[in-house]
Design a protein around this motif. Sequence first.
Motif: not given
Lengths: 651, 331
Positions: A59, A62, A65, A104, A110-111, A114-115, A118-119, A122, A161, A188-189, B118, B123, B141
């Motif tokens: 984890r 990742f 990276n 965590k 990080y998530n 990204n979210a 992404e919004k 969009t 798409p 992407r469209d 990784v 994963r 996302s």
Amino acid sequence: MKKLDVIILKKDVDIVLKEVVGFGNFQVLDIDAEKARGFSLVKNPSSERTALLGEYDRRAQFLQNAFKTTEAANRMEDTLSFENADDNNESSVLNMPAIEQALKGLETEYNQYNAEMEKTRTRKSDLDIRIKKIQYFSDISTDWRRFRDLPHIYIGFGVIPVTSFPGFQAAADNIPSVVYRQVGIEGRDVLLFFAASRTVREKMDSILKNVYFRDYGIPDSEEGAAGNNLMKLAFDLSGVHDEELWLDRRFEKLAARGMVLLRRVRKSVHYHIGMVRLEEEMASTGKAILFSGWVPASQADDLRALISKVTEGRSEFVTTTAAQAFAEEGLEPPTKLDNPAILRPFELLVTTFGTPSYSEIDPTPFAALTYMIMYGAMFGDIGHGFVIALLGVALLLFKKFRGMASFGAILTGIGLSSMVFGVLYGEMFGKHTPFQAIWMNPAQNMMEFLLMGVIFGAIMITFGIILNLVNSALEKNWGKFFFSPSGLAGIILYMGILANVALPMLKLPYSSMLWFMPISGAFMILFEKPLEGLFIKSGHKEKGSAVKSFFELFEALLGFFSNTLSYIRVAAFALNHSVLMGVVYLLADGVKNNPVGYSLAVIGGNLFIIGFEGLIVGIQSLRLEYYEFFTRFFRASGQKFEGLGIYKNRN
Amino acid sequence: MLGTEYTAVYAKVKKWSSGLVKADEWAEILRLSADEAVREAAGRNIKTAQAADNIEAVEALLKEESYLYTLSAMRYLSPAMHRFIDAWSRFYEIENIKTITRCLLNQKPISGLYNISVKSRFRRESVKDIHSLDEFQDFLSGTDYYRLAADTFPRIKEEQKTFFFEINLDNFFARSLKNQFDRLAGHDRSDARQTIMLYMDIQRIVWIYRARFHYEMSPSDTIAVLPNLTGLLNRKIYDALIASDSTETFIGILDKAGYLDSIRDNGFEQRLYRKLFTRMKRIRSGLPFRAGILLEFLIRHELNVKNWIMVLELKKRGMDTARIKSRLYPS
């Protein structure tokens, strides 16, 4: 290296684990569970934490990276160093719950990034599409509202798409009453304008549903309002751009902060892995725990003292030397190379070939010296050597190249050696130096140089055999010492042949009795096995095959001949260097009338020679080092010492 | 150069192939009990041989081995072929995404994933805390799959099937593979065409069959959802398959086009793969210095893993040996 057997009380196991892993320079020995049972000991079962720690490490990798895609994180990584004070502080090690929490936390952030990104993308894409729609429809001056409810055809505008567009094309191309136009691509469209007969409406709707068409509709405002809408959309778009930039900056900060934390997390993981590793190789009775391992001889007492201190004397030790452990238990000690700082970079040359076994000499000092000499001899030039040394120093000094520090040190060494030989040859950037060559210039003394190459080869091979004699003596392998082609027999054979060839050639005093030397050497090699059986107590008792022995002798002779001649390349490359530089200046002379062209030709030619020939000489030196020199004496059958924990450099 | 780029390949593949189950060995394995079959499967792995006594653990080992072979294969390839196989290795990531989606839709814990690099987000440890499709969509996302998910997840929830999402993923995969295939030349290209791209064609044919006859989609919808992306499936055959109005017609077209094995005792999928196997044998028995040797092995290994998983699962459910044997892929 010393083998240390440690017995402690069960209640002290946690503190001892921490101390031993923190100490670092301790390689744990595997315990055989079956054997342990024979002594009424129970080996600790495998820990489930191993899998969990592996998961933590993955984890963390990742995330590293992911963060490395940012400049801020890369800059942060450059500034972090292993010698950072915090790293060597045990309080910087995180416990398992803290590792989980750290990971965590970073993953959540990080998530979230990204979210949000992404919004934002969009929304940006949506605005871009709306702007393009206005631009597209305003090209044709008409009220598009008239086309909404035509009786026989219907038209539409929207996006599909990119991934689904080929499917739409293939399906729509099969329906004659459909015409469409790809207006453009936005992210992407694919922007699509189409018209179709109402008779195929149902089919068309089904196709559009299957390709995830998003309908943006035909314009519903008058032409005049399009301009106002465009301004509003452009304003919104610039707002979204700013938001995107702001998110990127936030991510850069997260990445920089994350790299520091992840470094700490990974070190903590490796620390815990060390703990688990040691714990798994402990055997216990009801109250006591036993574990064993290797520790460098100079640090064995330190480790004993450390364990005694933390257990308040409730510990017992049995210390065995490596030789005893090998003789009594058949344990091969691991090897930890321990060279002075100036030689340490050259360990890379040795370990690339193999790890020295415990009972042989460390070839690093010899490898360092011979490699530098060979390189310098083949690439002797003050100027070129200076450039290479400068490059090496740059690799040593700049933090960005910290991972190449060993290589930088080697470059510095060979660069300096080239400079020394440049002085001896009287060459600088391919031209003769203003001062006289201290020794001789290769191009002007070709035959002498080639002869020097052969002599150098003879010296290297003899030196290799001498080192093999030392190794054989250390191993107490007297058969190999006396009778092998790389032993005393070999050196007598080799020296005998050299003497019988060189002395008459050089018109030095010579006696035909000298033939006794190679003959006796050959005899010893030919009858290696029987002689070993006869004279050496622990030697082979086998008779040996006559044919095999003959071919071994033949191979030895051929080997001496070819390996000696192989060193002629040292001289050949020295000559080669002069000749190549001659060609560079010859070509430069062709543009002598143009000062800029001449300078470029000279500089470019020199750089090319430094890079191209420098690389080839490096490879050739390595080949001579490994194939002609190391194979004479270097067993490379050792195992590298792998200490536990992250504080390997603590002492 | 001069066909010597792959001189190390043949010996490596020979060694790896020893772990694959041959046709006659399946007969022996099918006679084992369910538990014995599990232990046999675990022990035969070369790269990941270790003791395992339950199906989930063994399936994980088999899948991991598949991925590890792909990574190992990449070390022996020319740069262009390396990029092609790198694109192929995304197959495992996409399989993981499919598995995750199916598990979430069926409200089961996420399991059965390939243990991949990784560098991939998909994963086991990264997705274990995801419990719904919405959470998974958020998780996607920043990846290439977000848009695919955003478009298809509403449909998954509505229709309670992952069919369209999986097709979208396969289309995405086929496109990226085709991009790299187009950059191959010479023997590399022909070897990739006869192995991996042929395998992709077969997958597409199977999808078309399912779309037309299981999901009863119209020809136009089928074309929209399953275009001939690689462009390698013959246009006429593709159009004829899409337009076929019965399974017999469909199978007849494939038979005539030479896609099916002549033995008619199995379902058409098995016949497709047997024909693939026969075609690939030419590569295996041809020049040993071709990338095709490696590519052919990767496909064979993939079929081997499918067989193992099928055998273990069906034995666990108590299906009889003859029926299991009839479903096996060629080996």
